[in-house]
Design a protein around this motif. Structure first.
Motif, PDB file in Angstrom:
ATOM      1  N   ILE A 145      18.445  55.974  53.442  1.00  0.00           N
ATOM      2  CA  ILE A 145      17.788  55.768  52.154  1.00  0.00           C
ATOM      3  C   ILE A 145      18.473  54.367  51.680  1.00  0.00           C
ATOM      4  N   TYR A 146      19.677  54.349  51.568  1.00  0.00           N
ATOM      5  CA  TYR A 146      20.395  53.083  51.351  1.00  0.00           C
ATOM      6  C   TYR A 146      20.006  51.838  51.908  1.00  0.00           C
ATOM      7  N   GLY A 147      19.914  51.935  53.399  1.00  0.00           N
ATOM      8  CA  GLY A 147      19.215  50.827  54.099  1.00  0.00           C
ATOM      9  C   GLY A 147      17.867  50.403  53.798  1.00  0.00           C
ATOM     10  N   ILE A 148      17.052  51.502  53.383  1.00  0.00           N
ATOM     11  CA  ILE A 148      15.640  51.100  53.154  1.00  0.00           C
ATOM     12  C   ILE A 148      15.664  50.582  51.550  1.00  0.00           C
ATOM     13  N   SER A 149      16.486  51.061  50.863  1.00  0.00           N
ATOM     14  CA  SER A 149      16.460  50.201  49.446  1.00  0.00           C
ATOM     15  C   SER A 149      17.154  48.578  49.551  1.00  0.00           C
ATOM     16  N   GLN A 150      17.737  48.386  50.414  1.00  0.00           N
ATOM     17  CA  GLN A 150      18.183  47.176  50.764  1.00  0.00           C
ATOM     18  C   GLN A 150      16.975  46.283  51.376  1.00  0.00           C
ATOM     19  N   ALA A 151      16.115  46.823  52.142  1.00  0.00           N
ATOM     20  CA  ALA A 151      15.240  46.161  52.585  1.00  0.00           C
ATOM     21  C   ALA A 151      14.231  45.458  51.387  1.00  0.00           C
ATOM     22  N   VAL A 152      13.939  46.176  50.357  1.00  0.00           N
ATOM     23  CA  VAL A 152      13.303  45.955  49.203  1.00  0.00           C
ATOM     24  C   VAL A 152      13.806  44.497  48.450  1.00  0.00           C
ATOM     25  N   PRO A 158      22.670  43.800  55.994  1.00  0.00           N
ATOM     26  CA  PRO A 158      22.717  45.082  55.297  1.00  0.00           C
ATOM     27  C   PRO A 158      21.761  46.085  55.763  1.00  0.00           C
ATOM     28  N   THR A 159      20.560  45.668  55.818  1.00  0.00           N
ATOM     29  CA  THR A 159      19.279  46.566  56.014  1.00  0.00           C
ATOM     30  C   THR A 159      19.608  47.368  57.326  1.00  0.00           C
ATOM     31  N   LEU A 160      19.693  46.230  58.167  1.00  0.00           N
ATOM     32  CA  LEU A 160      19.703  46.828  59.748  1.00  0.00           C
ATOM     33  C   LEU A 160      20.786  47.486  60.110  1.00  0.00           C
ATOM     34  N   ALA A 161      22.059  47.238  59.284  1.00  0.00           N
ATOM     35  CA  ALA A 161      23.387  47.863  59.549  1.00  0.00           C
ATOM     36  C   ALA A 161      23.234  49.392  59.013  1.00  0.00           C
ATOM     37  N   PHE A 162      22.778  49.448  57.587  1.00  0.00           N
ATOM     38  CA  PHE A 162      22.706  50.907  57.371  1.00  0.00           C
ATOM     39  C   PHE A 162      21.522  51.602  57.766  1.00  0.00           C
ATOM     40  N   VAL A 163      20.297  51.075  58.069  1.00  0.00           N
ATOM     41  CA  VAL A 163      19.368  51.811  58.658  1.00  0.00           C
ATOM     42  C   VAL A 163      19.532  52.428  60.059  1.00  0.00           C
ATOM     43  N   LEU A 164      20.273  51.753  61.133  1.00  0.00           N
ATOM     44  CA  LEU A 164      20.548  51.900  62.254  1.00  0.00           C
ATOM     45  C   LEU A 164      21.729  52.865  62.262  1.00  0.00           C
ATOM     46  N   THR A 165      22.832  52.782  61.279  1.00  0.00           N
ATOM     47  CA  THR A 165      23.980  53.783  61.251  1.00  0.00           C
ATOM     48  C   THR A 165      23.138  54.950  60.779  1.00  0.00           C
ATOM     49  N   VAL A 212      21.415  56.685  63.982  1.00  0.00           N
ATOM     50  CA  VAL A 212      22.592  57.214  64.697  1.00  0.00           C
ATOM     51  C   VAL A 212      23.041  58.412  64.240  1.00  0.00           C
ATOM     52  N   LEU A 213      23.542  58.583  62.987  1.00  0.00           N
ATOM     53  CA  LEU A 213      24.213  59.733  62.506  1.00  0.00           C
ATOM     54  C   LEU A 213      23.144  60.951  62.253  1.00  0.00           C
ATOM     55  N   LEU A 214      21.908  60.799  62.268  1.00  0.00           N
ATOM     56  CA  LEU A 214      21.030  61.768  62.264  1.00  0.00           C
ATOM     57  C   LEU A 214      20.714  62.210  63.805  1.00  0.00           C
TER      58      LEU A 214
END
Length: 476
Positions: free
Chosen positions: A225-232, A240-247, A250-252
């Motif tokens: 969710i944080y990564g998607i919010s950074q995409a906006v 930041p978007t790619l790092a948090f979305v990919l993280t 991976v965690l999921l």
């Protein structure tokens, strides 16, 4: 499909709870409050920003902070409700939500307001799945459960609209602080009623925790969710978007692997293995993406292109709120006469037509001739479809898993909304930029294209419902 197992309740006779309709009123009111608070501060943000000297970067976190903790902690909230009692978590969520609202409403600086909103979202994550699980365990008669879901769906669907109207009224005639402080008397009334009319329930068996699953699941959803919010703000290809979305992904992935091997999983995989239930979660995700984006771009169109005031903008969304309310209640009554497949597909087709209608707007499009009737069509369709799909995701669920299953329904809607807003914002901006100078016409082209893509998203959800929901599947 798994059969209901024994469940610890205050009554074990299986007879209908004589206070079940009062319980429904309490649960629906709390759910309305949770959804409402995600949007009520939107219109109040400019006033709050000016009063607290808030930066533009900090401003978005008044909204994002709530969504982040709400979405990130939903699975944990659902599991705790199953383990420790749904009424207990429901009441704890109410109390924490009220206290965080008071701190936010009295905040004298940006940091306090942001922290209060994050805590609000966290307690909402305990409150929402516990309430939905209580609904499932309170209504044992299939026909009554369908009606109950219709009323509950109306509360879910109209919450965002009520929030925008209430935010406009409170801000214009009072103060932005009342958008948070209004929660205190409302929660007090709900709390008094909850203690008296709700019947507690929890999963059978010993209390066992899945710490690895809890950590990976909570952090995975939160990072996504944080990564998607950074995409906006920064774009989909930013670091930041790619790092948090990919993280998050991976965690999921690790979360699913852990749950597969765990003896006491936080989210038993049997919850999503059923074809209808798993597909229902996907449909909820797609509806969330289309509907959240619809609210956003119609707000921009009315305020930026047609120069609506905040209060007038909030009132302009009343038609879709009325449509969702009527569609939800009607769907609840139809779910004993028609198959769930018919209700879902009919509702989604109406949503496609209504949002697609707004794909042909221009800067001078009339409210009464186009915007209002399109909203009614969207509301009626989405209200019926979302109510029915939410019920399908909980039909036949093992009572021990009802809290987690309820949390997944909320999480799919929240994550879908975040993805929809981010992705369609990129579409709107790209179309506007390609249209040339930044004029009302160029802006409208971007919004109109976003509406057409939203309609396409609902069309995909319709196809999914056609192939995934069995023709004879009746919500019961």
């Amino acid at each position: 499909m798994a059969q209901p197992s024994a469940e610890t309740t205050s009554e074990s006779s299986g007879s209908a709870d004589p206070r079940r309709w009062l319980a429904l009123a309490v649960i629906a009111a709390a759910q309305l409050l949770v959804v409402l608070d995600a949007s009520v501060v939107n219109i109040a943000l400019p006033s709050a920003q000016q009063a607290l000297g808030m930066s533009d970067v900090a401003k978005q976190w008044v909204v994002t902070g709530y969504s982040l903790t709400f979405g990130g902690l939903l699975l944990l909230g659902g599991k705790l409700a199953d383990l420790h009692g749904r009424k207990r978590l429901f009441i704890a969520g109410l109390v924490g939500f009220a206290l965080a609202s008071a701190v936010g409403g009295l905040a004298q600086n940006t940091e306090t307001l942001l922290a209060a909103r994050a805590v609000q979202g966290g307690f909402a994550a305990f409150l929402a799945p516990a309430g939905l699980a209580l609904l499932v365990t309170t209504f044992t008669n299939p026909a009554e459960l369908g009606k109950a879901f219709g009323i509950f769906g109306a509360a879910v669907g109209t919450g965002g609209v009520v929030g925008m109207v209430l935010g406009g009224v409170l801000t214009e005639y009072g103060s932005w602080r009342w958008c948070l402080l209004i929660n205190l008397p409302v929660v007090l009334l709900i709390l008094i009623a909850a203690v008296r009319v709700l019947r507690d329930s929890r999963a059978s068996g010993p209390v066992r925790y899945d710490l690895p699953g809890t950590v990976t699941g909570t952090l995975g959803v939160g990072a996504l969710i944080y990564g998607i919010s950074q995409a906006v703000e920064r774009g989909w290809l930013s670091l930041p978007t790619l790092a948090f979305v990919l993280t998050g992904l991976v965690l999921l992935g690790a979360f699913v692997w852990i749950e597969h091997r765990s003896d006491a999983p936080m989210m038993p995989l049997r919850v999503v293995r059923d074809r209808v239930r798993g597909s229902g979660y996907a449909v909820v995700f797609l509806i969330g993406g289309a509907l959240y984006a619809f609210y956003l771009f119609l707000t921009y169109y009315l305020q930026v292109v047609q120069d609506y005031t905040p209060l007038r903008t909030g009132l302009a969304f009343v038609p879709i709120g009325v449509g969702i309310f009527v569609g939800s209640v009607v769907a609840g009554r139809l779910l004993g006469r028609f198959s769930a497949r018919v209700v879902v597909i009919t509702g989604l087709v109406a949503g496609v037509l209504g949002i697609g209608w707004l794909g042909f707007i221009d800067p001078t499009t009339g409210f009464w001739t186009t915007v209002m009737p399109a909203q009614l069509v969207v509301g009626l369709g989405i209200g019926a479809a979302l109510t029915t799909v939410m019920k399908l995701t909980l039909d036949g669920i093992n009572p021990d898993d009802s809290g987690v299953a309820s949390a997944l329904t909320n999480a799919m809607r929240e994550i879908g909304g975040a993805v929809g807003i981010s992705a369609l914002n990129v579409v709107a901006i790209s179309v506007t930029a390609a249209a040339g100078p930044l004029t009302d016409g160029a802006l409208t082209d971007g919004y109109a294209t976003a509406f057409l893509v939203s309609a396409a998203v609902l069309a995909v959800a319709t196809l999914l419902a056609v192939f995934a929901v069995k023709p004879d599947r009746v919500a019961h």
